[in-house]
Design a protein around this motif. Structure first.
Motif, PDB file in Angstrom:
ATOM      1  N   ASP A  37      -4.427   0.916  13.352  1.00 57.38           N
ATOM      2  CA  ASP A  37      -5.855   1.127  13.103  1.00 57.38           C
ATOM      3  C   ASP A  37      -6.146   2.412  12.335  1.00 57.38           C
ATOM      4  OD1 ASP A  37      -6.347  -1.228  14.404  1.00 57.38           O
ATOM      5  OD2 ASP A  37      -6.880  -0.294  16.316  1.00 57.38           O
ATOM      6  N   THR A  38      -5.334   3.443  12.536  1.00 64.60           N
ATOM      7  CA  THR A  38      -5.590   4.715  11.853  1.00 64.60           C
ATOM      8  C   THR A  38      -5.527   4.550  10.342  1.00 64.60           C
ATOM      9  OG1 THR A  38      -4.644   5.937  13.713  1.00 64.60           O
ATOM     10  CG2 THR A  38      -4.844   7.111  11.619  1.00 64.60           C
ATOM     11  N   ILE A  39      -4.504   3.847   9.855  1.00 66.13           N
ATOM     12  CA  ILE A  39      -4.354   3.617   8.417  1.00 66.13           C
ATOM     13  C   ILE A  39      -5.381   2.607   7.926  1.00 66.13           C
ATOM     14  CG2 ILE A  39      -2.769   2.915   6.599  1.00 66.13           C
ATOM     15  CD1 ILE A  39      -1.960   5.478   7.962  1.00 66.13           C
ATOM     16  N   ASN A  40      -5.591   1.536   8.684  1.00 67.30           N
ATOM     17  CA  ASN A  40      -6.554   0.513   8.288  1.00 67.30           C
ATOM     18  C   ASN A  40      -7.965   1.080   8.214  1.00 67.30           C
ATOM     19  OD1 ASN A  40      -4.671  -1.568   8.062  1.00 67.30           O
ATOM     20  ND2 ASN A  40      -4.828  -2.119  10.217  1.00 67.30           N
ATOM     21  N   ASN A  41      -8.297   1.973   9.127  1.00 60.82           N
ATOM     22  CA  ASN A  41      -9.622   2.579   9.139  1.00 60.82           C
ATOM     23  C   ASN A  41      -9.843   3.417   7.884  1.00 60.82           C
ATOM     24  OD1 ASN A  41     -12.166   3.331  10.458  1.00 60.82           O
ATOM     25  ND2 ASN A  41     -11.239   5.352  10.650  1.00 60.82           N
ATOM     26  N   PHE A  42      -8.816   4.174   7.478  1.00 62.26           N
ATOM     27  CA  PHE A  42      -8.919   4.951   6.244  1.00 62.26           C
ATOM     28  C   PHE A  42      -9.100   4.044   5.043  1.00 62.26           C
ATOM     29  CE2 PHE A  42      -6.436   6.407   2.547  1.00 62.26           C
ATOM     30  CZ  PHE A  42      -7.229   7.486   2.146  1.00 62.26           C
ATOM     31  N   ARG A  43      -8.276   2.997   4.951  1.00 63.85           N
ATOM     32  CA  ARG A  43      -8.322   2.103   3.796  1.00 63.85           C
ATOM     33  C   ARG A  43      -9.677   1.394   3.695  1.00 63.85           C
ATOM     34  NH1 ARG A  43      -4.449  -0.670   5.152  1.00 63.85           N
ATOM     35  NH2 ARG A  43      -2.892   0.674   4.184  1.00 63.85           N
TER      36      ARG A  43
ATOM     37  N   CYS B 122     -13.192   2.772  -1.868  1.00 57.22           N
ATOM     38  CA  CYS B 122     -13.922   1.896  -2.767  1.00 57.22           C
ATOM     39  C   CYS B 122     -12.994   0.805  -3.298  1.00 57.22           C
ATOM     40  CB  CYS B 122     -14.530   2.691  -3.920  1.00 57.22           C
ATOM     41  SG  CYS B 122     -13.311   3.525  -4.951  1.00 57.22           S
ATOM     42  N   VAL B 123     -13.588  -0.237  -3.850  1.00 56.77           N
ATOM     43  CA  VAL B 123     -12.833  -1.323  -4.491  1.00 56.77           C
ATOM     44  C   VAL B 123     -12.134  -0.749  -5.728  1.00 56.77           C
ATOM     45  CG1 VAL B 123     -13.057  -3.573  -5.612  1.00 56.77           C
ATOM     46  CG2 VAL B 123     -14.509  -3.006  -3.649  1.00 56.77           C
ATOM     47  N   PRO B 124     -10.884  -1.091  -6.014  1.00 55.62           N
ATOM     48  CA  PRO B 124     -10.023  -2.089  -5.378  1.00 55.62           C
ATOM     49  C   PRO B 124      -9.046  -1.507  -4.355  1.00 55.62           C
ATOM     50  CG  PRO B 124      -9.025  -1.422  -7.435  1.00 55.62           C
ATOM     51  CD  PRO B 124     -10.273  -0.579  -7.267  1.00 55.62           C
ATOM     52  N   PHE B 125      -9.263  -0.245  -3.951  1.00 55.13           N
ATOM     53  CA  PHE B 125      -8.266   0.428  -3.108  1.00 55.13           C
ATOM     54  C   PHE B 125      -8.438   0.125  -1.626  1.00 55.13           C
ATOM     55  CE2 PHE B 125      -9.067   3.224  -6.824  1.00 55.13           C
ATOM     56  CZ  PHE B 125      -7.860   3.005  -7.470  1.00 55.13           C
ATOM     57  N   ASN B 126      -9.462  -0.643  -1.266  1.00 57.78           N
ATOM     58  CA  ASN B 126      -9.686  -0.970   0.142  1.00 57.78           C
ATOM     59  C   ASN B 126      -8.982  -2.255   0.569  1.00 57.78           C
ATOM     60  OD1 ASN B 126     -11.266  -2.677  -1.351  1.00 57.78           O
ATOM     61  ND2 ASN B 126     -13.142  -2.363  -0.178  1.00 57.78           N
ATOM     62  N   GLY B 127      -8.148  -2.799  -0.303  1.00 61.60           N
ATOM     63  CA  GLY B 127      -7.396  -4.011   0.030  1.00 61.60           C
ATOM     64  C   GLY B 127      -5.922  -3.719   0.214  1.00 61.60           C
ATOM     65  N   PHE B 128      -5.119  -4.772   0.196  1.00 59.69           N
ATOM     66  CA  PHE B 128      -3.690  -4.636   0.466  1.00 59.69           C
ATOM     67  C   PHE B 128      -2.833  -4.915  -0.769  1.00 59.69           C
ATOM     68  CE2 PHE B 128      -5.626  -5.419   4.568  1.00 59.69           C
ATOM     69  CZ  PHE B 128      -4.953  -4.545   5.404  1.00 59.69           C
ATOM     70  N   LYS B 129      -3.454  -4.961  -1.950  1.00 53.82           N
ATOM     71  CA  LYS B 129      -2.700  -5.225  -3.165  1.00 53.82           C
ATOM     72  C   LYS B 129      -2.209  -3.921  -3.785  1.00 53.82           C
ATOM     73  CE  LYS B 129      -5.059  -9.540  -4.378  1.00 53.82           C
ATOM     74  NZ  LYS B 129      -5.850 -10.255  -5.421  1.00 53.82           N
ATOM     75  N   GLN B 130      -1.133  -4.029  -4.547  1.00 57.98           N
ATOM     76  CA  GLN B 130      -0.573  -2.868  -5.241  1.00 57.98           C
ATOM     77  C   GLN B 130      -1.548  -2.378  -6.312  1.00 57.98           C
ATOM     78  OE1 GLN B 130       2.453  -1.207  -4.746  1.00 57.98           O
ATOM     79  NE2 GLN B 130       1.620   0.244  -6.208  1.00 57.98           N
ATOM     80  N   GLN B 131      -1.739  -1.065  -6.369  1.00 62.59           N
ATOM     81  CA  GLN B 131      -2.591  -0.456  -7.374  1.00 62.59           C
ATOM     82  C   GLN B 131      -1.850   0.734  -7.983  1.00 62.59           C
ATOM     83  OE1 GLN B 131      -5.405  -1.901  -8.170  1.00 62.59           O
ATOM     84  NE2 GLN B 131      -5.551  -3.305  -6.422  1.00 62.59           N
TER      85      GLN B 131
ATOM     86  N   THR C 125       0.811  -1.222   0.000  1.00 59.62           N
ATOM     87  CA  THR C 125       0.000   0.000   0.000  1.00 59.62           C
ATOM     88  C   THR C 125       0.843   1.270   0.000  1.00 59.62           C
ATOM     89  OG1 THR C 125      -0.136  -0.075   2.418  1.00 59.62           O
ATOM     90  CG2 THR C 125      -1.904  -1.152   1.186  1.00 59.62           C
ATOM     91  N   CYS C 126       2.102   1.167  -0.425  1.00 65.96           N
ATOM     92  CA  CYS C 126       2.969   2.348  -0.444  1.00 65.96           C
ATOM     93  C   CYS C 126       2.418   3.430  -1.367  1.00 65.96           C
ATOM     94  CB  CYS C 126       4.384   1.963  -0.831  1.00 65.96           C
ATOM     95  SG  CYS C 126       4.501   1.054  -2.383  1.00 65.96           S
ATOM     96  N   TYR C 127       1.672   3.047  -2.412  1.00 63.34           N
ATOM     97  CA  TYR C 127       1.112   4.023  -3.341  1.00 63.34           C
ATOM     98  C   TYR C 127       0.115   4.929  -2.621  1.00 63.34           C
ATOM     99  CZ  TYR C 127      -3.238   1.329  -3.565  1.00 63.34           C
ATOM    100  OH  TYR C 127      -4.413   0.697  -3.239  1.00 63.34           O
ATOM    101  N   GLN C 128      -0.657   4.367  -1.666  1.00 63.76           N
ATOM    102  CA  GLN C 128      -1.600   5.174  -0.896  1.00 63.76           C
ATOM    103  C   GLN C 128      -0.864   6.151   0.015  1.00 63.76           C
ATOM    104  OE1 GLN C 128      -4.460   2.815   1.236  1.00 63.76           O
ATOM    105  NE2 GLN C 128      -5.305   1.878  -0.612  1.00 63.76           N
ATOM    106  N   ASN C 129       0.173   5.664   0.677  1.00 63.35           N
ATOM    107  CA  ASN C 129       0.950   6.520   1.576  1.00 63.35           C
ATOM    108  C   ASN C 129       1.563   7.692   0.819  1.00 63.35           C
ATOM    109  OD1 ASN C 129       0.297   4.644   3.478  1.00 63.35           O
ATOM    110  ND2 ASN C 129       2.346   3.767   3.675  1.00 63.35           N
TER     111      ASN C 129
END
Length: 199
Positions: free
Chosen positions: A94-100, A104-113, A35-39
């Motif tokens: 939890d702070t990061i997990n709560n945001f994720r 919406c799909v597919p960004f709510n998972g742990f795969k690279q996007q 999830t580095c792309y989200q960060n």
């Protein structure tokens, strides 16, 4: 004179933590899965003065009828607030997990996007559900295209709205005939993007 967000953060943290915290310290976001792309996108948006101030200034009462939008706004505000005030080197758990989980799909998972697709999805979500016109002013623009006939010289112009422009890095060929990309200024890339083309 208006302070930049970086200076505002230094001032806030100095008031909050005092001399125990260096003004050069910055808080990061822990990578969880791929999830580095989200960060990266969150930290870029946070360091945009106008965007960060718009998110931190959201009136949550305006979102009370849309529970999902309210949750996403709350989670973004919490991350931004912690990036300012946290005494830890990075935000995790939890702070990061709560945001994720509010994405919406597919960004709510742990795969690279794709980072740019995530950025457009997030901005579109904010513009659609958050009622913060300032965000639209930051990212929204209009691109004018002109088609000129070589024979009669007639010009047809069209305007297209956009939230972002994806520019290409021009490839340069070295002596071994390998395509390489060297450093380029953003202004040069935009000029190349907006340059004339022959159809």
């Amino acid at each position: 004179k208006r302070k930049t967000l970086g200076r505002q953060i230094d001032s806030f943290r100095n008031c909050f933590w005092g001399a125990s915290h260096s003004s050069n310290d910055r808080v990061g976001l822990q990578n969880q899965g791929n999830t580095c792309y989200q960060n990266a996108i969150l930290q870029i948006l946070f360091m945009s003065d106008s965007f960060a101030n718009a998110i931190l200034s959201i009136n949550l009462l305006d979102l009370r009828k849309d529970f999902r939008a309210l949750q996403l706004a709350q989670s973004m505000r919490k991350i931004f607030s912690m990036l300012i005030f946290s005494h830890r080197p990075y935000i995790a758990g939890d702070t990061i997990n709560n945001f994720r989980s509010k994405l919406c799909v597919p960004f709510n998972g742990f795969k690279q996007q794709d980072a740019s697709e995530f950025l457009y999805s997030l901005i579109d979500n904010i513009l659609t559900n958050f009622n913060v016109p300032r965000v639209e002013k930051i990212f929204h623009g209009k691109l004018e295209t002109r088609i000129c006939c070589k024979r009669c010289k007639n010009v047809v112009s069209s305007l297209f709205p956009f939230l972002g422009i994806q520019v290409a890095f021009p490839a340069e060929v070295d002596g071994e005939e390998n395509s390489t990309v060297t450093g380029h200024r953003v202004s040069d890339l935009l000029q190349d993007f907006c340059g004339p083309e022959s159809l």
